[in-house]
Scaffold this motif. Structure first.
Motif, mmCIF file in Angstrom:
data_model
loop_
_atom_site.group_PDB
_atom_site.id
_atom_site.type_symbol
_atom_site.label_atom_id
_atom_site.label_comp_id
_atom_site.label_asym_id
_atom_site.label_seq_id
_atom_site.Cartn_x
_atom_site.Cartn_y
_atom_site.Cartn_z
ATOM 1 N N GLY A 1 0.744 -1.155 0.133
ATOM 2 C CA GLY A 1 0.072 0.136 -0.084
ATOM 3 C C GLY A 1 0.868 1.242 -0.144
ATOM 4 O O GLY A 1 1.759 1.324 -0.882
ATOM 5 N N ASN A 2 0.492 1.966 1.076
ATOM 6 C CA ASN A 2 1.265 3.318 1.000
ATOM 7 C C ASN A 2 2.735 3.159 1.945
ATOM 8 O O ASN A 2 3.369 4.095 2.181
ATOM 9 N N LEU A 3 2.905 2.113 2.503
ATOM 10 C CA LEU A 3 3.799 1.656 3.556
ATOM 11 C C LEU A 3 5.160 1.373 2.854
ATOM 12 O O LEU A 3 5.053 0.295 2.099
ATOM 13 N N LYS A 4 6.428 2.147 3.109
ATOM 14 C CA LYS A 4 7.652 1.918 2.368
ATOM 15 C C LYS A 4 8.191 0.587 2.599
ATOM 16 O O LYS A 4 8.514 0.407 3.844
ATOM 17 N N ASN A 5 8.588 0.071 1.528
ATOM 18 C CA ASN A 5 9.620 -1.312 1.689
ATOM 19 C C ASN A 5 9.199 -2.162 2.844
ATOM 20 O O ASN A 5 10.180 -2.808 3.445
ATOM 21 N N GLN A 6 8.064 -2.482 2.894
ATOM 22 C CA GLN A 6 7.518 -3.508 4.101
ATOM 23 C C GLN A 6 7.722 -4.977 3.601
ATOM 24 O O GLN A 6 7.833 -5.840 4.377
ATOM 25 N N ILE A 7 7.827 -5.250 2.229
ATOM 26 C CA ILE A 7 8.001 -6.676 1.744
ATOM 27 C C ILE A 7 9.337 -6.624 1.127
ATOM 28 O O ILE A 7 9.548 -5.725 0.212
ATOM 29 N N GLY B 1 10.836 10.969 7.764
ATOM 30 C CA GLY B 1 10.866 10.966 6.417
ATOM 31 C C GLY B 1 10.077 9.621 5.747
ATOM 32 O O GLY B 1 9.070 10.357 4.993
ATOM 33 N N HIS B 2 10.380 8.718 6.148
ATOM 34 C CA HIS B 2 9.358 7.623 5.318
ATOM 35 C C HIS B 2 8.036 7.557 5.786
ATOM 36 O O HIS B 2 7.174 7.554 4.834
ATOM 37 N N ALA B 3 7.548 8.162 7.051
ATOM 38 C CA ALA B 3 6.244 8.224 7.403
ATOM 39 C C ALA B 3 5.517 9.486 6.609
ATOM 40 O O ALA B 3 4.494 9.331 6.175
ATOM 41 N N ILE B 4 6.373 10.462 6.389
ATOM 42 C CA ILE B 4 5.609 11.507 5.609
ATOM 43 C C ILE B 4 5.658 11.290 4.369
ATOM 44 O O ILE B 4 4.618 11.499 3.571
ATOM 45 N N VAL C 1 -1.660 11.733 11.819
ATOM 46 C CA VAL C 1 -1.494 10.360 10.715
ATOM 47 C C VAL C 1 -0.096 9.982 10.618
ATOM 48 O O VAL C 1 0.426 8.952 10.512
ATOM 49 N N VAL C 2 0.850 11.235 10.510
ATOM 50 C CA VAL C 2 2.420 10.867 10.542
ATOM 51 C C VAL C 2 2.896 9.899 11.840
ATOM 52 O O VAL C 2 3.504 8.904 11.306
ATOM 53 N N LEU C 3 2.576 10.482 12.536
ATOM 54 C CA LEU C 3 2.871 9.611 13.950
ATOM 55 C C LEU C 3 2.396 8.195 13.965
ATOM 56 O O LEU C 3 3.010 7.336 14.526
ATOM 57 N N ASP C 4 1.018 7.978 13.547
ATOM 58 C CA ASP C 4 0.471 6.824 13.649
ATOM 59 C C ASP C 4 1.034 5.894 12.287
ATOM 60 O O ASP C 4 1.464 4.630 12.869
ATOM 61 N N LEU C 5 1.736 6.366 11.405
ATOM 62 C CA LEU C 5 2.584 5.639 10.285
ATOM 63 C C LEU C 5 3.751 5.223 11.010
ATOM 64 O O LEU C 5 4.452 4.242 10.565
ATOM 65 N N LEU C 6 4.417 5.784 12.040
ATOM 66 C CA LEU C 6 5.621 5.582 12.676
ATOM 67 C C LEU C 6 5.762 4.012 12.991
ATOM 68 O O LEU C 6 6.721 3.535 13.118
ATOM 69 N N LYS C 7 4.558 3.535 13.368
ATOM 70 C CA LYS C 7 4.635 2.236 13.904
ATOM 71 C C LYS C 7 4.828 1.028 12.949
ATOM 72 O O LYS C 7 5.168 -0.219 13.282
ATOM 73 N N PHE C 8 4.935 1.437 11.649
ATOM 74 C CA PHE C 8 5.451 0.580 10.774
ATOM 75 C C PHE C 8 6.751 0.648 10.183
ATOM 76 O O PHE C 8 7.135 -0.006 9.469
ATOM 77 N N ASP C 9 7.526 1.462 10.751
ATOM 78 C CA ASP C 9 8.817 1.522 10.541
ATOM 79 C C ASP C 9 9.483 0.273 10.860
ATOM 80 O O ASP C 9 9.411 -0.466 11.841
ATOM 81 N N LYS C 10 10.538 -0.175 9.887
ATOM 82 C CA LYS C 10 11.102 -1.474 9.940
ATOM 83 C C LYS C 10 12.082 -1.594 11.117
ATOM 84 O O LYS C 10 12.582 -2.760 11.370
ATOM 85 N N LYS C 11 12.698 -0.467 11.862
ATOM 86 C CA LYS C 11 13.381 -0.631 12.674
ATOM 87 C C LYS C 11 12.963 -1.134 14.174
ATOM 88 O O LYS C 11 13.555 -1.241 15.195
ATOM 89 N N ASN C 12 11.482 -0.950 14.098
ATOM 90 C CA ASN C 12 10.761 -0.955 15.323
ATOM 91 C C ASN C 12 11.013 -2.415 15.937
ATOM 92 O O ASN C 12 11.007 -3.401 15.199
#
Length: 355
Positions: free
Chosen positions: A142-148, A240-243, A307-318
């Motif tokens: 979707g709009n989530l960067k580099n998840q796969i 940056g990725h979340a934005i 919305v940006v803060l909510d997207l942070l939870k998908f960051d791959k470093k988490n």
């Protein structure tokens, strides 16, 4: 001249053509597939094919240009085309393009018939100094960067700055963001060189590209699977990725280039570094001013924060439910896995908007 990025040799300019010819003679692939997008098909393909010395059958596969096409649907289309054209496990895929083509093409090659060989020929500054080096391949979910994706090294990477003459100015700027990031995480002298653009010649640009690749290559060599020091390459990328993800799918926003989002993210990350890790205030001001001189302000509003803060939870470093940031104690001195509270994230975004 070759520089090792983990297992993948990197060759520059005319040396790349000779090394590619040697590789083809030695490995004897059954077929060669060249993946391009609509831009590199028009601007780069003929130049590349004229340099390719081989009698092996070559097929060209074209995908649509743009981050919005960096998805599993595009991969499915390319996998089907490879099958229809008779690709087997001894086939070779050459990715000729920017970061989307090298990221997605590497993933396609790494998964087709459980993996075929691939080579990256980056044609954008961003792909040369970042996306094509290090073996990270993948697509967005979707709009989530580099998840796969996977980490799988190419056979080689061929760097030729002549392709940059086909790039518009905003794409060159996008690549510059990753060069600036390498300066911030590596050393102050390189940061100063990269931001002194008034004095930059084409020869200097080649030197900057080589040094930037060497910085990334050394880090990847030390930590190929991102257990420790490779995380520093994500500096500025968490916000940056979340934005970037948010702007990608919001109809009221203009889609950002990767480097434009990362430039904003680096200002925010440096403000967090100042607040949390004691990063020098004067250097924060210098970095903010330099990045703002080079990059247009992005259209981020206070109502976008949630919305940006909510997207942070998908960051791959988490991990373990924590959002982990890479911050700096000083230029070239990173602090890994820093947990940042929301109020300081909001303060960092406010700082970006007001400076």
């Amino acid at each position: 001249m070759a520089v090792l990025a983990s297992q993948a040799p990197i060759f520059y300019a005319e040396n790349g053509c000779a090394e590619l010819s040697n590789y083809l003679r030695a490995s004897k692939p059954s077929m060669i597939f060249v993946l391009v997008d609509s831009n590199t098909h028009n601007n780069c393909l003929n130049i590349f094919l004229q340099q390719l010395e081989t009698t092996i059958t070559i097929e060209v596969i074209e995908m649509e240009a743009g981050e919005e096409h960096k998805n599993i649907e595009t991969c499915s289309g390319i996998w089907e085309t490879l099958s229809e054209l008779g690709a087997d496990r001894k086939s070779l895929l050459i990715n000729l393009g920017g970061g989307v083509v090298t990221d997605l093409g590497g993933f396609v090659a790494s998964t087709f018939k459980r993996g075929i060989s691939y080579i990256n020929v980056p044609t954008s500054l961003l792909a040369m100094v970042d996306a094509s080096v290090g073996g990270k391949c993948g697509v967005d979910l979707g709009n989530l960067k580099n998840q796969i994706g996977v980490i799988n090294q190419p056979e080689m990477v061929l760097i030729d700055s002549n392709y940059l003459s086909t790039l518009p100015a905003n794409e060159m700027r996008s690549g510059l963001a990753e060069i600036l990031k390498h300066g911030l995480i590596a050393n102050e002298a390189y940061w100063e060189k990269a931001t002194n653009l008034e004095a930059l010649t084409l020869e200097d640009l080649d030197s900057l590209i080589i040094e930037s690749i060497e910085i990334k290559s050394r880090i990847v060599q030390e930590d190929p699977t991102e257990k420790s020091v490779r995380k520093t390459l994500n500096y500025g990328h968490t916000l940056g990725h979340a934005i970037e993800s948010y702007f990608l799918t919001n109809p009221n926003k203009i889609t950002l280039l990767h480097g434009e989002a990362v430039a904003a993210g680096m200002i925010m990350a440096t403000h967090l570094s100042y607040k949390i890790c004691g990063f020098p205030e004067k250097k924060l001001e210098n970095i903010t001013n330099k990045i703002n001189e080079l990059f247009p302000k992005i259209n981020l509003l206070e109502e976008d924060y949630e919305v940006v803060l909510d997207l942070l939870k998908f960051d791959k470093k988490n991990s373990h439910g924590n959002i982990n940031f890479v911050l700096l104690k000083d230029i070239g001195k990173a602090e890994l896995d820093v947990i940042v509270p929301n109020d300081q994230l909001i303060e960092a975004m406010n700082y970006y908007l007001k400076n």
